[in-house]
Design a protein around this motif. Structure first.
Motif, PDB file in Angstrom:
ATOM      1  N   PRO A 113       5.922   5.418  -4.906  1.00  0.00           N
ATOM      2  CA  PRO A 113       6.589   4.347  -5.661  1.00  0.00           C
ATOM      3  C   PRO A 113       8.051   4.087  -5.302  1.00  0.00           C
ATOM      4  CG  PRO A 113       5.274   5.692  -7.123  1.00  0.00           C
ATOM      5  CD  PRO A 113       5.280   6.389  -5.782  1.00  0.00           C
ATOM      6  N   ASP A 114       8.702   5.005  -4.626  1.00  0.00           N
ATOM      7  CA  ASP A 114      10.096   4.777  -4.245  1.00  0.00           C
ATOM      8  C   ASP A 114      10.223   4.112  -2.873  1.00  0.00           C
ATOM      9  OD1 ASP A 114       9.090   7.150  -3.066  1.00  0.00           O
ATOM     10  OD2 ASP A 114      11.124   7.875  -2.690  1.00  0.00           O
ATOM     11  N   ARG A 115       9.095   3.729  -2.277  1.00  0.00           N
ATOM     12  CA  ARG A 115       9.099   3.127  -0.936  1.00  0.00           C
ATOM     13  C   ARG A 115       8.283   1.842  -0.933  1.00  0.00           C
ATOM     14  NH1 ARG A 115       7.906   8.828   1.878  1.00  0.00           N
ATOM     15  NH2 ARG A 115       9.954   9.719   1.458  1.00  0.00           N
ATOM     16  N   GLY A 116       8.437   1.061   0.100  1.00  0.00           N
ATOM     17  CA  GLY A 116       7.614  -0.133   0.276  1.00  0.00           C
ATOM     18  C   GLY A 116       7.946  -1.240  -0.705  1.00  0.00           C
ATOM     19  N   MET A 117       6.987  -2.155  -0.879  1.00  0.00           N
ATOM     20  CA  MET A 117       7.160  -3.312  -1.757  1.00  0.00           C
ATOM     21  C   MET A 117       6.448  -3.091  -3.074  1.00  0.00           C
ATOM     22  SD  MET A 117       6.503  -6.717   0.483  1.00  0.00           S
ATOM     23  CE  MET A 117       7.705  -7.322   1.633  1.00  0.00           C
ATOM     24  N   THR A 118       7.133  -3.463  -4.153  1.00  0.00           N
ATOM     25  CA  THR A 118       6.493  -3.442  -5.467  1.00  0.00           C
ATOM     26  C   THR A 118       5.484  -4.583  -5.537  1.00  0.00           C
ATOM     27  OG1 THR A 118       8.106  -4.922  -6.456  1.00  0.00           O
ATOM     28  CG2 THR A 118       8.616  -2.538  -6.524  1.00  0.00           C
ATOM     29  N   ALA A 119       4.699  -4.597  -6.597  1.00  0.00           N
ATOM     30  CA  ALA A 119       3.722  -5.672  -6.773  1.00  0.00           C
ATOM     31  C   ALA A 119       4.408  -7.031  -6.826  1.00  0.00           C
ATOM     32  CB  ALA A 119       2.890  -5.425  -8.028  1.00  0.00           C
ATOM     33  N   ASP A 120       5.539  -7.107  -7.524  1.00  0.00           N
ATOM     34  CA  ASP A 120       6.265  -8.380  -7.622  1.00  0.00           C
ATOM     35  C   ASP A 120       6.829  -8.810  -6.270  1.00  0.00           C
ATOM     36  OD1 ASP A 120       5.718  -8.534 -10.333  1.00  0.00           O
ATOM     37  OD2 ASP A 120       7.676  -7.737 -10.939  1.00  0.00           O
ATOM     38  N   GLU A 121       7.423  -7.884  -5.548  1.00  0.00           N
ATOM     39  CA  GLU A 121       7.965  -8.200  -4.220  1.00  0.00           C
ATOM     40  C   GLU A 121       6.850  -8.633  -3.271  1.00  0.00           C
ATOM     41  OE1 GLU A 121      11.755  -5.131  -4.050  1.00  0.00           O
ATOM     42  OE2 GLU A 121       9.742  -4.367  -3.625  1.00  0.00           O
ATOM     43  N   HIS A 122       5.723  -7.946  -3.362  1.00  0.00           N
ATOM     44  CA  HIS A 122       4.575  -8.279  -2.515  1.00  0.00           C
ATOM     45  C   HIS A 122       4.062  -9.677  -2.835  1.00  0.00           C
ATOM     46  CE1 HIS A 122       0.214  -8.097  -1.449  1.00  0.00           C
ATOM     47  NE2 HIS A 122       0.752  -7.706  -0.305  1.00  0.00           N
ATOM     48  N   ALA A 123       3.967 -10.006  -4.107  1.00  0.00           N
ATOM     49  CA  ALA A 123       3.475 -11.330  -4.503  1.00  0.00           C
ATOM     50  C   ALA A 123       4.381 -12.437  -3.958  1.00  0.00           C
ATOM     51  CB  ALA A 123       3.376 -11.420  -6.025  1.00  0.00           C
ATOM     52  N   VAL A 124       5.683 -12.224  -4.024  1.00  0.00           N
ATOM     53  CA  VAL A 124       6.635 -13.214  -3.494  1.00  0.00           C
ATOM     54  C   VAL A 124       6.476 -13.338  -1.978  1.00  0.00           C
ATOM     55  CG1 VAL A 124       9.082 -13.695  -3.123  1.00  0.00           C
ATOM     56  CG2 VAL A 124       8.279 -12.964  -5.375  1.00  0.00           C
ATOM     57  N   ALA A 125       6.364 -12.210  -1.296  1.00  0.00           N
ATOM     58  CA  ALA A 125       6.227 -12.218   0.165  1.00  0.00           C
ATOM     59  C   ALA A 125       4.948 -12.936   0.594  1.00  0.00           C
ATOM     60  CB  ALA A 125       6.238 -10.796   0.710  1.00  0.00           C
ATOM     61  N   ILE A 126       3.846 -12.629  -0.064  1.00  0.00           N
ATOM     62  CA  ILE A 126       2.563 -13.240   0.299  1.00  0.00           C
ATOM     63  C   ILE A 126       2.569 -14.735   0.001  1.00  0.00           C
ATOM     64  CG2 ILE A 126       0.092 -13.273  -0.264  1.00  0.00           C
ATOM     65  CD1 ILE A 126       1.058 -10.937   1.551  1.00  0.00           C
ATOM     66  N   ALA A 127       3.151 -15.118  -1.142  1.00  0.00           N
ATOM     67  CA  ALA A 127       3.224 -16.541  -1.477  1.00  0.00           C
ATOM     68  C   ALA A 127       4.055 -17.295  -0.430  1.00  0.00           C
ATOM     69  CB  ALA A 127       3.826 -16.723  -2.868  1.00  0.00           C
ATOM     70  N   GLY A 128       5.152 -16.724  -0.017  1.00  0.00           N
ATOM     71  CA  GLY A 128       5.993 -17.370   0.999  1.00  0.00           C
ATOM     72  C   GLY A 128       5.305 -17.482   2.343  1.00  0.00           C
ATOM     73  N   ALA A 129       4.530 -16.485   2.690  1.00  0.00           N
ATOM     74  CA  ALA A 129       3.828 -16.487   3.979  1.00  0.00           C
ATOM     75  C   ALA A 129       2.620 -17.415   3.962  1.00  0.00           C
ATOM     76  CB  ALA A 129       3.392 -15.076   4.348  1.00  0.00           C
ATOM     77  N   ASP A 145       0.837  -1.207   0.000  1.00  0.00           N
ATOM     78  CA  ASP A 145       0.000   0.000   0.000  1.00  0.00           C
ATOM     79  C   ASP A 145       0.870   1.254   0.000  1.00  0.00           C
ATOM     80  OD1 ASP A 145      -2.247  -1.620   0.040  1.00  0.00           O
ATOM     81  OD2 ASP A 145      -2.616  -1.345   2.196  1.00  0.00           O
ATOM     82  N   LEU A 146       1.947   1.240   0.777  1.00  0.00           N
ATOM     83  CA  LEU A 146       2.875   2.362   0.814  1.00  0.00           C
ATOM     84  C   LEU A 146       3.482   2.596  -0.570  1.00  0.00           C
ATOM     85  CD1 LEU A 146       4.478   4.458   2.519  1.00  0.00           C
ATOM     86  CD2 LEU A 146       6.170   2.643   2.897  1.00  0.00           C
ATOM     87  N   ASN A 147       3.850   1.527  -1.250  1.00  0.00           N
ATOM     88  CA  ASN A 147       4.442   1.638  -2.577  1.00  0.00           C
ATOM     89  C   ASN A 147       3.444   2.207  -3.584  1.00  0.00           C
ATOM     90  OD1 ASN A 147       5.000   0.040  -5.405  1.00  0.00           O
ATOM     91  ND2 ASN A 147       6.879   0.733  -4.396  1.00  0.00           N
TER      92      ASN A 147
END
Length: 91
Positions: free
Chosen positions: A67-83, A61-63
Motif C-alpha cells: 500500500p505504500d507503493r504504486g497507484m491508489t485506486a483513485d490515482e489508477h482511475a484517473v490515469a486509466i480515464a485519461g489514457a 497491482d503493486l499498490n
C-alpha cells in the motif's frame, strides 16, 4: 571491440531509463499532451496510451500488495480515464 559493446550497453541502459512509463506519467501531470509524447518518443498515440495503461495497471497491482507503493485506486482511475480518451485529445 569491448568498448563498442560497453557503449551499446550504456546507450541501451540510458534509453530504457528515459523511456520508462513513469516519465510519461510525470509529463502528463505537467500538462504535456498525448500527441506531444507520441511525437517525442517516435510512436503513435494509441501505442503510448496502451503502454501507459499497462504501466498504470501494474502500478495499481503493486499498490494492492504494498500500500505504500504504486497507484491508489483513485490515482489508477484517473490515469486509466485519461489514457482512454480519444486520439488527438489535448490530455
Amino acid at each position: 571491440m569491448a568498448e563498442h559493446i560497453e557503449l551499446l550497453a550504456l546507450a541501451e541502459c540510458v534509453a530504457r531509463t528515459v523511456r520508462h512509463p513513469s516519465n510519461v506519467h510525470h509529463a502528463l501531470l505537467a500538462g504535456v499532451t498525448w500527441a506531444e509524447i507520441a511525437r517525442v518518443i517516435d510512436s503513435d498515440e494509441i501505442a503510448v496510451r496502451r503502454d501507459y495503461r499497462q504501466w498504470a495497471d501494474d502500478q495499481y497491482d503493486l499498490n494492492q500488495r504494498y500500500p505504500d507503493r504504486g497507484m491508489t485506486a483513485d490515482e489508477h482511475a484517473v490515469a486509466i480515464a485519461g489514457a482512454a480518451e480519444g486520439v488527438g485529445d489535448t490530455r
